[in-house]
Scaffold this motif. Structure first.
Motif, PDB file in Angstrom:
ATOM      1  N   ARG A 251       7.247  -2.032   6.721  1.00  8.86           N
ATOM      2  CA  ARG A 251       8.386  -1.120   6.904  1.00  8.86           C
ATOM      3  C   ARG A 251       9.467  -1.732   7.781  1.00  8.86           C
ATOM      4  O   ARG A 251      10.651  -1.445   7.610  1.00  8.86           O
ATOM      5  N   GLU A 252       9.078  -2.581   8.711  1.00 11.50           N
ATOM      6  CA  GLU A 252      10.060  -3.192   9.607  1.00 11.50           C
ATOM      7  C   GLU A 252      11.020  -4.125   8.866  1.00 11.50           C
ATOM      8  O   GLU A 252      12.068  -4.494   9.391  1.00 11.50           O
ATOM      9  N   ARG A 253      10.666  -4.536   7.638  1.00 12.82           N
ATOM     10  CA  ARG A 253      11.544  -5.428   6.868  1.00 12.82           C
ATOM     11  C   ARG A 253      12.282  -4.684   5.756  1.00 12.82           C
ATOM     12  O   ARG A 253      13.014  -5.304   4.984  1.00 12.82           O
ATOM     13  N   ILE A 254      12.058  -3.372   5.613  1.00 16.44           N
ATOM     14  CA  ILE A 254      12.636  -2.627   4.504  1.00 16.44           C
ATOM     15  C   ILE A 254      13.820  -1.820   5.020  1.00 16.44           C
ATOM     16  O   ILE A 254      13.641  -0.898   5.822  1.00 16.44           O
ATOM     17  N   GLY A 255      15.020  -2.191   4.577  1.00 16.69           N
ATOM     18  CA  GLY A 255      16.207  -1.496   5.047  1.00 16.69           C
ATOM     19  C   GLY A 255      16.313  -0.104   4.440  1.00 16.69           C
ATOM     20  O   GLY A 255      16.556   0.889   5.118  1.00 16.69           O
ATOM     21  N   ASN A 256      16.080  -0.014   3.128  1.00 16.24           N
ATOM     22  CA  ASN A 256      16.279   1.232   2.394  1.00 16.24           C
ATOM     23  C   ASN A 256      14.944   1.623   1.754  1.00 16.24           C
ATOM     24  O   ASN A 256      14.405   0.874   0.937  1.00 16.24           O
ATOM     25  N   LEU A 257      14.425   2.784   2.157  1.00 13.06           N
ATOM     26  CA  LEU A 257      13.094   3.192   1.683  1.00 13.06           C
ATOM     27  C   LEU A 257      13.146   3.903   0.326  1.00 13.06           C
ATOM     28  O   LEU A 257      12.128   4.352  -0.179  1.00 13.06           O
ATOM     29  N   ASP A 258      14.363   3.978  -0.307  1.00 13.43           N
ATOM     30  CA  ASP A 258      14.465   4.615  -1.627  1.00 13.43           C
ATOM     31  C   ASP A 258      13.536   3.899  -2.603  1.00 13.43           C
ATOM     32  O   ASP A 258      13.513   2.661  -2.662  1.00 13.43           O
ATOM     33  N   GLY A 259      12.810   4.660  -3.357  1.00 13.88           N
ATOM     34  CA  GLY A 259      11.937   4.060  -4.376  1.00 13.88           C
ATOM     35  C   GLY A 259      10.566   3.681  -3.847  1.00 13.88           C
ATOM     36  O   GLY A 259       9.689   3.306  -4.623  1.00 13.88           O
ATOM     37  N   ILE A 260      10.374   3.741  -2.506  1.00  9.23           N
ATOM     38  CA  ILE A 260       9.064   3.423  -1.939  1.00  9.23           C
ATOM     39  C   ILE A 260       8.223   4.703  -1.982  1.00  9.23           C
ATOM     40  O   ILE A 260       8.641   5.731  -1.435  1.00  9.23           O
ATOM     41  N   PRO A 261       7.043   4.670  -2.607  1.00  7.93           N
ATOM     42  CA  PRO A 261       6.242   5.897  -2.700  1.00  7.93           C
ATOM     43  C   PRO A 261       5.829   6.400  -1.323  1.00  7.93           C
ATOM     44  O   PRO A 261       5.694   5.597  -0.388  1.00  7.93           O
ATOM     45  N   ASP A 262       5.627   7.757  -1.195  1.00  8.52           N
ATOM     46  CA  ASP A 262       5.097   8.246   0.085  1.00  8.52           C
ATOM     47  C   ASP A 262       3.619   7.852   0.197  1.00  8.52           C
ATOM     48  O   ASP A 262       3.040   7.305  -0.744  1.00  8.52           O
ATOM     49  N   ILE A 263       3.015   8.129   1.349  1.00  5.08           N
ATOM     50  CA  ILE A 263       1.672   7.592   1.632  1.00  5.08           C
ATOM     51  C   ILE A 263       0.647   8.044   0.592  1.00  5.08           C
ATOM     52  O   ILE A 263      -0.132   7.235   0.075  1.00  5.08           O
ATOM     53  N   ASP A 264       0.650   9.347   0.255  1.00  8.96           N
ATOM     54  CA  ASP A 264      -0.360   9.851  -0.691  1.00  8.96           C
ATOM     55  C   ASP A 264      -0.182   9.219  -2.064  1.00  8.96           C
ATOM     56  O   ASP A 264      -1.151   8.805  -2.711  1.00  8.96           O
ATOM     57  N   GLU A 265       1.081   9.131  -2.502  1.00  8.67           N
ATOM     58  CA  GLU A 265       1.350   8.554  -3.816  1.00  8.67           C
ATOM     59  C   GLU A 265       0.998   7.061  -3.816  1.00  8.67           C
ATOM     60  O   GLU A 265       0.437   6.539  -4.777  1.00  8.67           O
TER      61      GLU A 265
END
Ligand code: CP
Length: 335
Positions: A251-265
């Protein structure tokens, strides 16, 4: 970092060339790229010689007696920093662990001025971790002939000692690297661990290296070996695998979390679980470079199961770092 200090995005060819001397011996360790089978095999064999069984005394030698190793970690680390520290001490070196939070780099000192200052104190090996791509090679281009640079983790680009310890762990369990089917699962896009492992595996003749991730975490073209397969279906990627390696979402290298699934998914689709392991070979080993997020990329009980070799990876890491340190010191003393 000083604004006058221009560190280019990694020039991959230059970086690979820079690490070997004219006789093909390891001068610096910057990347797995450009290390051929003979060099990797020699490092893995050397690492085996530094391993001892649990409960036995650790292996020590005087290979680095009179030498000084400086650990410069400009990003957090538990495993890599501790194992370089122990490796250097077990080889008889003096070790400097620079506290980067109180170093003068915080006051704007350029990285080269910092290196030249420490070099004047007769440091022989700098172990460098940095969030900026190109830093280890940049330093290697500027240090004196009697100094080696070891990359301890470079942005999302390279983590060669992690790659070597992963290869060593696989070889010790499977007896070979040639012909292995290896599934590396998770945030491939931001993983220096995945890149170094894939580069080493391809060189060593693994038959099927699968890099499995959500679409949003797939690697950019050209940043992983062309021989590796990029997949987005975990069940397909794990089929008959000899080795399954889970990765953390960086997460520290990801600028934009769009498209990243949430934890459960994410766990439902890309988490490694006992159920998912049924697709792999029955004797498949489970790996994770750490730090590990239980219940996100790996089912907690699987991480502690008999198939898990995660703590062995850590133990092998000390031996690999001893091997790399003794290899570069051997090259230096012959110059
Ligand atoms: N695997 C690895 O690089 O761990 P650390 O960040 O703890 O060094």
């Amino acid at each position: 970092m000083s604004v006058t200090e221009a560190i280019d995005r990694v020039d991959l060819a230059t970086e690979a060339d820079l690490q070997l001397d004219s006789a093909g011996r390891l001068r610096h360790l910057l990347t797995m790229r450009g290390l051929d089978r003979a060099v990797i095999t020699e490092l893995l064999d050397r690492a085996e010689s530094y391993l001892s069984e649990d409960g036995e005394p650790v292996v020590r030698s005087n290979a680095l007696a009179g030498k000084t190793v400086a650990n410069l970690f400009f990003e957090p680390s538990t495993r890599t920093r501790a194992s370089f520290d122990l490796a250097a001490k077990r080889l008889g070196a003096d070790v400097l662990n620079l506290d980067v939070n109180t170093s003068s780099r915080k006051k704007g000192e350029s990285i080269l001025d910092m290196i030249y200052t420490l070099q004047a104190m007769q440091i022989d090996v700098f172990v460098v971790r940095d969030a900026q791509a190109g830093v280890p090679a940049y330093i290697a281009r500027h240090v004196s002939d009697f100094v080696s640079i070891l990359n301890a983790g470079e942005a999302d680009v390279s983590h060669p000692t992690q790659g070597l310890l992963d290869l060593l762990t696989m070889r010790r369990h499977k007896g070979r690297l040639e012909g292995l089917k290896v599934a590396i699962v998770g945030d491939i896009a931001h993983s220096r661990v995945a890149r170094s492992a894939a580069e080493g595996l391809v060189t060593m003749g693994a038959s099927d290296v699968r890099l499995i991730s959500p679409e949003a975490l797939a690697p950019q073209p050209g940043t992983v070996p062309g021989e590796a397969r990029i997949l987005h279906d975990l069940d397909q990627g794990m089929r008959d695998a000899d080795v399954v390696m889970a990765l953390r979402i960086q997460r520290e290298r990801i600028g934009n979390l769009d498209g990243i699934p949430d934890i459960d998914e994410y766990f439902a689709n890309f988490g490694i679980s006992h159920e998912r392991m049924k697709r792999a070979r029955p004797d498949a080993i489970v790996m994770h470079p750490g730090p590990m997020n239980r219940g996100i990329e790996i089912e907690s009980s699987l991480a502690d199961s008999p198939n898990s070799v995660i703590t062995e990876q850590v133990r092998n890491g000390v031996a690999v770092r001893m091997a790399v340190l003794s290899a570069v010191i051997g090259t230096m003393s012959r110059r």
